[in-house]
Scaffold this active site. Structure first.
Site, short mmCIF file in Angstrom:
data_model
loop_
_atom_site.label_atom_id
_atom_site.label_comp_id
_atom_site.label_asym_id
_atom_site.label_seq_id
_atom_site.Cartn_x
_atom_site.Cartn_y
_atom_site.Cartn_z
N GLU A 62 18.74 -38.68 -11.72
CA GLU A 62 19.22 -40.02 -11.39
C GLU A 62 19.92 -40.07 -10.03
O GLU A 62 20.32 -41.16 -9.57
CB GLU A 62 20.18 -40.53 -12.47
CG GLU A 62 19.49 -40.98 -13.75
CD GLU A 62 18.87 -39.85 -14.56
OE1 GLU A 62 19.53 -38.81 -14.74
OE2 GLU A 62 17.70 -39.99 -15.00
N VAL A 85 20.97 -27.88 -11.44
CA VAL A 85 19.81 -27.77 -12.32
C VAL A 85 19.57 -26.28 -12.58
O VAL A 85 19.42 -25.49 -11.64
CB VAL A 85 18.56 -28.43 -11.71
CG1 VAL A 85 17.36 -28.24 -12.64
CG2 VAL A 85 18.81 -29.92 -11.47
N ILE A 86 19.58 -25.93 -13.86
CA ILE A 86 19.38 -24.52 -14.24
C ILE A 86 17.97 -24.39 -14.84
O ILE A 86 17.58 -25.19 -15.70
CB ILE A 86 20.41 -24.08 -15.30
CG1 ILE A 86 21.82 -24.46 -14.86
CG2 ILE A 86 20.27 -22.58 -15.59
CD1 ILE A 86 22.52 -23.54 -13.94
N THR A 90 11.06 -24.22 -19.93
CA THR A 90 9.96 -25.05 -19.44
C THR A 90 10.20 -25.34 -17.95
O THR A 90 11.32 -25.14 -17.46
CB THR A 90 9.89 -26.37 -20.23
OG1 THR A 90 11.11 -27.09 -20.02
CG2 THR A 90 9.67 -26.12 -21.70
N HIS A 92 10.84 -27.87 -16.30
CA HIS A 92 11.48 -29.15 -15.98
C HIS A 92 12.22 -29.10 -14.66
O HIS A 92 12.27 -30.06 -13.91
CB HIS A 92 12.45 -29.54 -17.10
CG HIS A 92 13.65 -28.64 -17.17
ND1 HIS A 92 13.66 -27.47 -17.90
CD2 HIS A 92 14.84 -28.72 -16.57
CE1 HIS A 92 14.84 -26.87 -17.75
NE2 HIS A 92 15.56 -27.61 -16.95
N PHE A 117 22.30 -33.23 0.55
CA PHE A 117 21.68 -32.52 -0.57
C PHE A 117 22.63 -31.44 -1.07
O PHE A 117 22.67 -30.34 -0.52
CB PHE A 117 20.36 -31.92 -0.09
CG PHE A 117 19.55 -31.22 -1.14
CD1 PHE A 117 18.71 -31.93 -1.97
CD2 PHE A 117 19.62 -29.84 -1.30
CE1 PHE A 117 17.94 -31.29 -2.94
CE2 PHE A 117 18.86 -29.19 -2.26
CZ PHE A 117 18.02 -29.91 -3.08
N ARG A 131 27.97 -20.20 -6.66
CA ARG A 131 27.86 -21.23 -5.61
C ARG A 131 28.81 -22.39 -5.82
O ARG A 131 28.75 -23.39 -5.09
CB ARG A 131 26.40 -21.72 -5.56
CG ARG A 131 25.48 -20.67 -4.97
CD ARG A 131 24.04 -20.84 -5.35
NE ARG A 131 23.22 -19.78 -4.75
CZ ARG A 131 23.17 -18.51 -5.21
NH1 ARG A 131 23.87 -18.16 -6.28
NH2 ARG A 131 22.43 -17.62 -4.60
N1 RBF Z 1 19.99 -32.61 -15.40
C1 RBF Z 1 20.78 -31.84 -14.62
O1 RBF Z 1 21.52 -32.35 -13.78
N2 RBF Z 1 20.74 -30.46 -14.73
C2 RBF Z 1 19.91 -29.83 -15.61
O2 RBF Z 1 19.94 -28.59 -15.66
C3 RBF Z 1 19.06 -30.63 -16.42
N3 RBF Z 1 18.21 -30.03 -17.29
C4 RBF Z 1 17.34 -30.82 -18.00
C5 RBF Z 1 16.38 -30.24 -18.83
C6 RBF Z 1 15.47 -31.02 -19.51
C7 RBF Z 1 14.42 -30.36 -20.37
C8 RBF Z 1 15.52 -32.43 -19.39
C9 RBF Z 1 14.52 -33.32 -20.11
C10 RBF Z 1 16.47 -33.03 -18.59
C11 RBF Z 1 17.39 -32.24 -17.89
N4 RBF Z 1 18.35 -32.82 -17.07
C12 RBF Z 1 19.14 -32.04 -16.28
C13 RBF Z 1 18.56 -34.29 -17.09
C14 RBF Z 1 17.76 -35.06 -16.05
O3 RBF Z 1 18.29 -34.84 -14.75
C15 RBF Z 1 17.83 -36.58 -16.36
O4 RBF Z 1 19.15 -36.99 -16.42
C16 RBF Z 1 17.14 -36.93 -17.67
O5 RBF Z 1 15.85 -36.40 -17.74
C17 RBF Z 1 17.06 -38.47 -17.86
O6 RBF Z 1 16.30 -39.06 -16.80
#
Ligand code: RBF
Length: 160
Positions: A62, A85-86, A90, A92, A117, A131
């Protein structure tokens, strides 16, 4: 203190205007450290509390829309996107990371406002902790410093 990347002049200041810190909610402990780092850098470069506004989004995916709208609002001199984001089982993370990188780039170019960024794209939680104030510095601090540099650069390009 910035530990990686090029050194920036010590004299560069935040100047006037508000900085938006747009921060995802996932991985709260790491996010808190990134937000604190960004705030601390803005403060150390002369911004007062009212010049740093934190806006939260559900997840990193978002970030682009919220950053674009913040940049277009006319309220901010720069927008700092922060997220973590980890990698999981999968792929994703690949989709999220690419979407965020592309979306943030577009938000900056469309608005003419620097959109930074500050997304950690990590394989493990350990890499993220490293980090977020650990042995590889704090990427929130670095994104805020880059924001200040871009604000100053754009002011000098525009002659104000
Ligand atoms: N959002 C993050 O900010 N960090 C994450 O590690 C993260 N992992 C996700 C893993 C999966 C499988 C999904 C479906 C979403 C994840 N999201 C993560 C949320 C994503 O950024 C977003 O908020 C949602 O998918 C709703 O649009």
């Amino acid at each position: 203190m910035q530990k990686t990347g090029p050194t920036l002049t010590e004299t560069l200041t935040a100047g006037e205007g508000r900085y938006a810190i747009v921060a995802a909610r996932w991985h709260a402990e790491i996010m808190d450290a990134l937000i604190a780092g960004a705030r601390q850098t803005l403060g150390s470069r002369g911004a007062d509390e009212s010049q740093a506004e934190v806006l939260r989004v559900p997840g990193s995916f978002e970030l682009p829309l919220a950053c674009e709208q913040a940049a277009l609002s006319g309220k901010y001199v720069a927008v700092i996107a922060l997220g973590v984001v980890i990698q999981g089982e999968t792929p994703h993370n690949e989709y999220i990371n690419m979407a965020v990188a592309n979306g943030l780039m577009q938000a900056g170019q469309k608005s003419g406002i620097p959109v930074l960024f500050g997304l950690l794209t990590c394989r493990t939680m350990e890499q993220a902790l490293d980090r977020a104030g650990g042995k590889v510095g704090n990427k929130g601090e670095e994104a805020a410093l880059a924001a200040i540099e871009m604000v100053n650069l754009l002011r000098s390009i525009k002659g104000n």
